[in-house]
Scaffold this motif. Structure first.
Motif, PDB file in Angstrom:
ATOM      1  N   VAL A  43      -7.017  -7.461  21.459  1.00  0.00           N
ATOM      2  CA  VAL A  43      -7.327  -8.178  20.080  1.00  0.00           C
ATOM      3  C   VAL A  43      -7.153  -7.412  18.775  1.00  0.00           C
ATOM      4  O   VAL A  43      -7.573  -6.249  18.913  1.00  0.00           O
ATOM      5  N   THR A  44      -6.590  -8.037  17.892  1.00  0.00           N
ATOM      6  CA  THR A  44      -6.191  -7.234  16.757  1.00  0.00           C
ATOM      7  C   THR A  44      -6.742  -7.825  15.360  1.00  0.00           C
ATOM      8  O   THR A  44      -6.733  -9.039  15.237  1.00  0.00           O
ATOM      9  N   THR A  45      -7.173  -6.864  14.611  1.00  0.00           N
ATOM     10  CA  THR A  45      -7.852  -7.471  13.127  1.00  0.00           C
ATOM     11  C   THR A  45      -7.334  -6.364  12.016  1.00  0.00           C
ATOM     12  O   THR A  45      -7.384  -5.097  12.213  1.00  0.00           O
ATOM     13  N   ILE A  46      -6.844  -7.002  11.091  1.00  0.00           N
ATOM     14  CA  ILE A  46      -6.533  -6.405   9.766  1.00  0.00           C
ATOM     15  C   ILE A  46      -7.802  -6.211   8.889  1.00  0.00           C
ATOM     16  O   ILE A  46      -8.397  -7.370   8.545  1.00  0.00           O
ATOM     17  N   GLY A  47      -8.026  -5.231   8.497  1.00  0.00           N
ATOM     18  CA  GLY A  47      -9.348  -4.982   7.666  1.00  0.00           C
ATOM     19  C   GLY A  47      -8.854  -5.002   6.195  1.00  0.00           C
ATOM     20  O   GLY A  47      -9.559  -5.249   5.385  1.00  0.00           O
ATOM     21  N   ALA A  48      -7.471  -4.261   5.756  1.00  0.00           N
ATOM     22  CA  ALA A  48      -7.200  -4.174   4.405  1.00  0.00           C
ATOM     23  C   ALA A  48      -5.518  -3.924   4.661  1.00  0.00           C
ATOM     24  O   ALA A  48      -5.160  -3.313   5.664  1.00  0.00           O
ATOM     25  N   PRO A  49      -4.926  -4.765   3.787  1.00  0.00           N
ATOM     26  CA  PRO A  49      -5.345  -5.599   2.697  1.00  0.00           C
ATOM     27  C   PRO A  49      -5.720  -6.925   3.247  1.00  0.00           C
ATOM     28  O   PRO A  49      -5.595  -7.370   4.330  1.00  0.00           O
ATOM     29  N   LEU A  50      -6.608  -7.482   2.263  1.00  0.00           N
ATOM     30  CA  LEU A  50      -7.318  -9.010   2.589  1.00  0.00           C
ATOM     31  C   LEU A  50      -6.198  -9.773   2.690  1.00  0.00           C
ATOM     32  O   LEU A  50      -5.319  -9.771   1.787  1.00  0.00           O
ATOM     33  N   ASP A  51      -6.340 -10.942   3.430  1.00  0.00           N
ATOM     34  CA  ASP A  51      -5.294 -11.930   3.485  1.00  0.00           C
ATOM     35  C   ASP A  51      -5.364 -12.770   2.139  1.00  0.00           C
ATOM     36  O   ASP A  51      -6.358 -12.930   1.378  1.00  0.00           O
ATOM     37  N   GLY A  52      -4.082 -12.810   1.541  1.00  0.00           N
ATOM     38  CA  GLY A  52      -3.967 -13.379   0.154  1.00  0.00           C
ATOM     39  C   GLY A  52      -4.239 -12.720  -1.203  1.00  0.00           C
ATOM     40  O   GLY A  52      -4.149 -13.160  -2.109  1.00  0.00           O
ATOM     41  N   ALA A  53      -4.206 -11.434  -0.720  1.00  0.00           N
ATOM     42  CA  ALA A  53      -4.626 -10.304  -1.807  1.00  0.00           C
ATOM     43  C   ALA A  53      -3.286 -10.083  -2.648  1.00  0.00           C
ATOM     44  O   ALA A  53      -2.105 -10.470  -2.235  1.00  0.00           O
ATOM     45  N   THR A  54      -3.373 -10.163  -3.933  1.00  0.00           N
ATOM     46  CA  THR A  54      -2.129  -9.783  -4.826  1.00  0.00           C
ATOM     47  C   THR A  54      -2.248  -8.624  -5.347  1.00  0.00           C
ATOM     48  O   THR A  54      -2.971  -7.823  -5.721  1.00  0.00           O
ATOM     49  N   PHE A  55      -0.966  -8.080  -5.597  1.00  0.00           N
ATOM     50  CA  PHE A  55      -0.552  -6.623  -5.847  1.00  0.00           C
ATOM     51  C   PHE A  55       0.422  -6.783  -7.119  1.00  0.00           C
ATOM     52  O   PHE A  55       1.209  -7.700  -7.111  1.00  0.00           O
ATOM     53  N   THR A  56       0.568  -5.505  -7.768  1.00  0.00           N
ATOM     54  CA  THR A  56       1.727  -5.565  -8.776  1.00  0.00           C
ATOM     55  C   THR A  56       2.653  -4.524  -8.436  1.00  0.00           C
ATOM     56  O   THR A  56       2.314  -3.741  -7.380  1.00  0.00           O
ATOM     57  N   THR A  57       4.010  -4.649  -8.919  1.00  0.00           N
ATOM     58  CA  THR A  57       5.153  -3.823  -8.734  1.00  0.00           C
ATOM     59  C   THR A  57       4.372  -2.368  -8.650  1.00  0.00           C
ATOM     60  O   THR A  57       3.709  -1.936  -9.303  1.00  0.00           O
ATOM     61  N   GLU A  58       4.811  -1.592  -7.485  1.00  0.00           N
ATOM     62  CA  GLU A  58       4.541  -0.230  -7.523  1.00  0.00           C
ATOM     63  C   GLU A  58       3.213   0.159  -7.100  1.00  0.00           C
ATOM     64  O   GLU A  58       2.546   1.334  -7.046  1.00  0.00           O
ATOM     65  N   ASP A  59       2.094  -0.750  -6.644  1.00  0.00           N
ATOM     66  CA  ASP A  59       0.910  -0.638  -6.421  1.00  0.00           C
ATOM     67  C   ASP A  59       0.834   0.033  -4.956  1.00  0.00           C
ATOM     68  O   ASP A  59       1.801   0.082  -4.072  1.00  0.00           O
ATOM     69  N   LEU A  60      -0.192   1.079  -4.820  1.00  0.00           N
ATOM     70  CA  LEU A  60      -0.246   1.729  -3.516  1.00  0.00           C
ATOM     71  C   LEU A  60      -1.269   0.574  -2.635  1.00  0.00           C
ATOM     72  O   LEU A  60      -2.300   0.268  -3.255  1.00  0.00           O
ATOM     73  N   ILE A  61      -0.612   0.228  -1.667  1.00  0.00           N
ATOM     74  CA  ILE A  61      -1.583  -0.782  -0.783  1.00  0.00           C
ATOM     75  C   ILE A  61      -2.243  -0.034   0.530  1.00  0.00           C
ATOM     76  O   ILE A  61      -1.508   0.980   1.169  1.00  0.00           O
ATOM     77  N   PHE A  82       2.780  -9.199   6.570  1.00  0.00           N
ATOM     78  CA  PHE A  82       2.793  -7.978   7.371  1.00  0.00           C
ATOM     79  C   PHE A  82       2.188  -8.159   8.625  1.00  0.00           C
ATOM     80  O   PHE A  82       1.248  -9.522   8.656  1.00  0.00           O
ATOM     81  N   ALA A  83       2.239  -7.568   9.577  1.00  0.00           N
ATOM     82  CA  ALA A  83       1.650  -8.076  11.085  1.00  0.00           C
ATOM     83  C   ALA A  83       1.232  -6.690  11.503  1.00  0.00           C
ATOM     84  O   ALA A  83       1.535  -5.553  11.507  1.00  0.00           O
ATOM     85  N   LEU A  84       0.522  -7.080  12.844  1.00  0.00           N
ATOM     86  CA  LEU A  84      -0.238  -6.062  13.536  1.00  0.00           C
ATOM     87  C   LEU A  84       0.366  -6.198  14.986  1.00  0.00           C
ATOM     88  O   LEU A  84       0.141  -7.488  15.349  1.00  0.00           O
ATOM     89  N   LEU A  85       0.950  -5.216  15.499  1.00  0.00           N
ATOM     90  CA  LEU A  85       1.386  -5.679  16.943  1.00  0.00           C
ATOM     91  C   LEU A  85       0.697  -4.439  17.869  1.00  0.00           C
ATOM     92  O   LEU A  85       0.635  -3.145  17.144  1.00  0.00           O
ATOM     93  N   PRO A  86      -0.064  -4.313  19.096  1.00  0.00           N
ATOM     94  CA  PRO A  86       0.036  -5.574  19.688  1.00  0.00           C
ATOM     95  C   PRO A  86      -1.095  -6.496  19.266  1.00  0.00           C
ATOM     96  O   PRO A  86      -1.930  -5.985  18.269  1.00  0.00           O
ATOM     97  N   GLY A  87      -1.216  -7.768  19.756  1.00  0.00           N
ATOM     98  CA  GLY A  87      -2.327  -8.653  19.269  1.00  0.00           C
ATOM     99  C   GLY A  87      -1.761 -10.026  18.516  1.00  0.00           C
ATOM    100  O   GLY A  87      -0.584 -10.313  18.806  1.00  0.00           O
ATOM    101  N   PHE A  88      -2.257 -10.514  17.601  1.00  0.00           N
ATOM    102  CA  PHE A  88      -2.107 -11.527  17.163  1.00  0.00           C
ATOM    103  C   PHE A  88      -1.702 -11.454  15.590  1.00  0.00           C
ATOM    104  O   PHE A  88      -2.186 -10.425  14.811  1.00  0.00           O
ATOM    105  N   LEU A  89      -0.689 -12.168  15.133  1.00  0.00           N
ATOM    106  CA  LEU A  89      -0.194 -12.244  13.755  1.00  0.00           C
ATOM    107  C   LEU A  89      -1.264 -12.653  13.010  1.00  0.00           C
ATOM    108  O   LEU A  89      -1.661 -14.053  13.160  1.00  0.00           O
ATOM    109  N   THR A  90      -1.964 -11.935  12.283  1.00  0.00           N
ATOM    110  CA  THR A  90      -3.187 -12.165  11.384  1.00  0.00           C
ATOM    111  C   THR A  90      -2.781 -12.487  10.111  1.00  0.00           C
ATOM    112  O   THR A  90      -3.799 -13.268   9.453  1.00  0.00           O
ATOM    113  N   ASN A  91      -1.850 -12.036   9.310  1.00  0.00           N
ATOM    114  CA  ASN A  91      -1.397 -12.215   7.940  1.00  0.00           C
ATOM    115  C   ASN A  91      -0.025 -12.507   7.866  1.00  0.00           C
ATOM    116  O   ASN A  91       0.759 -12.140   8.471  1.00  0.00           O
ATOM    117  N   ARG A  92       0.179 -13.531   6.650  1.00  0.00           N
ATOM    118  CA  ARG A  92       1.365 -14.044   6.363  1.00  0.00           C
ATOM    119  C   ARG A  92       1.177 -14.356   4.898  1.00  0.00           C
ATOM    120  O   ARG A  92       0.455 -14.923   4.289  1.00  0.00           O
TER     121      ARG A  92
END
Length: 296
Positions: A221-239, A286-296
């Motif tokens: 089971v895989t979980t992304i903690g950051a960045p949040l799903d749907g988050a917005t960034f500008t060019t050259e932001d550090l994520i 972005f995606a995490l492997l192994p586990g489920f594709l949690t963000n698109r």
């Protein structure tokens, strides 16, 4: 089509279906469901033949017809072999609990220290009256120690006559590439001290009983903690990226995560530092492997 989820814990899911006709008109319906993990499966197999419980003396002489099993002193230290035939456990399962239940034939209270291993064999054969037939069998790497409580009542078959959890021993046998559901397995008991258990030839209904509980193997089971799903960034932001991964068998496997972006490709493994992504047309994926594709 059908989907068979394999889960370590209950999850909720939102499912939708959309249809578009030839005029371009659409209709959508949706449903929320809860998926629970499968309940453990329990099997029990009792020794069912005279040659499936045996004692071997230090000389290598094997006895197949004793009315009891001396664990493990009978005038001298011996080895005891116990075979369970037709064990209906498939490959690719997790053994979550296992033990052998004995029944008291003779009462004993002296200090006893036993070691339980399995026979490292895809399909253990029954014991035969040939020199060192038990001792010469390959044994599992996994072993379990047992210091049984005094056995004070003849005929008793309760918690004091149960081995500790031998799931690790059974799992090693189930994980053998040649194991097939319905094969036979054997355990081998060594040590010091004395406990007198019923054998098949003494009381078939009280012969050793193998109890096993298992569940289907589960995906991580895989979980992304950051960045949040749907988050917005500008060019050259550090994520900043953070995530976690667990597996029912392997525990915390966060260090094995693989991070992938549709813009920059592979980003790294495990816990990765901040990453600069150049904004391009379209949304960042972005995606995490192994586990489920949690963000698109």
């Amino acid at each position: 089509s059908q989907t068979k989820p394999r889960l370590a814990s209950a999850i909720s899911a939102f499912i939708s279906a959309t249809i578009t006709d030839t005029d371009g008109l659409t209709a959508t319906d949706a449903a929320s469901i809860t998926v629970n993990p499968s309940a453990p499966v329990t099997i029990e197999v009792r020794v069912a033949a005279s040659s499936d419980d045996a004692e071997e003396k230090q000389t290598g002489r094997v006895s197949l017809t004793s009315s009891d099993l001396e664990l493990v002193f009978d005038k001298e230290i011996q080895i005891v072999g116990i075979r369970f035939n037709g064990v209906a456990i498939p490959q690719d399962v997790n053994i979550i609990n296992a033990y052998v239940q004995f029944q008291v034939d003779e009462t004993h209270s002296e200090a006893t220290a036993l070691t339980i291993r399995g026979e490292a064999n895809d399909n253990a054969p029954t014991f035969v009256n040939s020199t060192n037939n038990i001792r010469n069998r390959a044994m599992t790497m996994a072993s379990v120690s047992w210091a049984p409580e005094p056995w004070a009542t003849r005929g008793e078959a309760g918690p004091d006559q149960q081995t500790p959890d031998i799931a690790s021993v059974i799992q090693e046998i189930m994980d053998r590439p040649g194991w097939v559901s319905g094969n036979s397995l054997a355990i081998i008991v060594t040590g010091t001290g004395e406990r007198g258990a019923e054998a098949y030839d003494g009381d078939a209904a009280g012969a050793p009983l193998l109890h096993v509980e298992y569940v289907a193997d589960q995906p991580p089971v895989t979980t992304i903690g950051a960045p949040l799903d749907g988050a917005t960034f500008t060019t050259e932001d550090l994520i900043t990226f953070s995530g976690s991964a667990t597996d029912q068998e392997d525990g915390d496997v966060t260090a094995s995560l693989s991070w992938v972006s549709n813009i920059d490709g592979p980003l790294g493994s495990g816990v990765i530092p901040q990453h600069e992504m150049l904004a391009r047309q379209g949304a960042l994926e972005f995606a995490l492997l192994p586990g489920f594709l949690t963000n698109r």
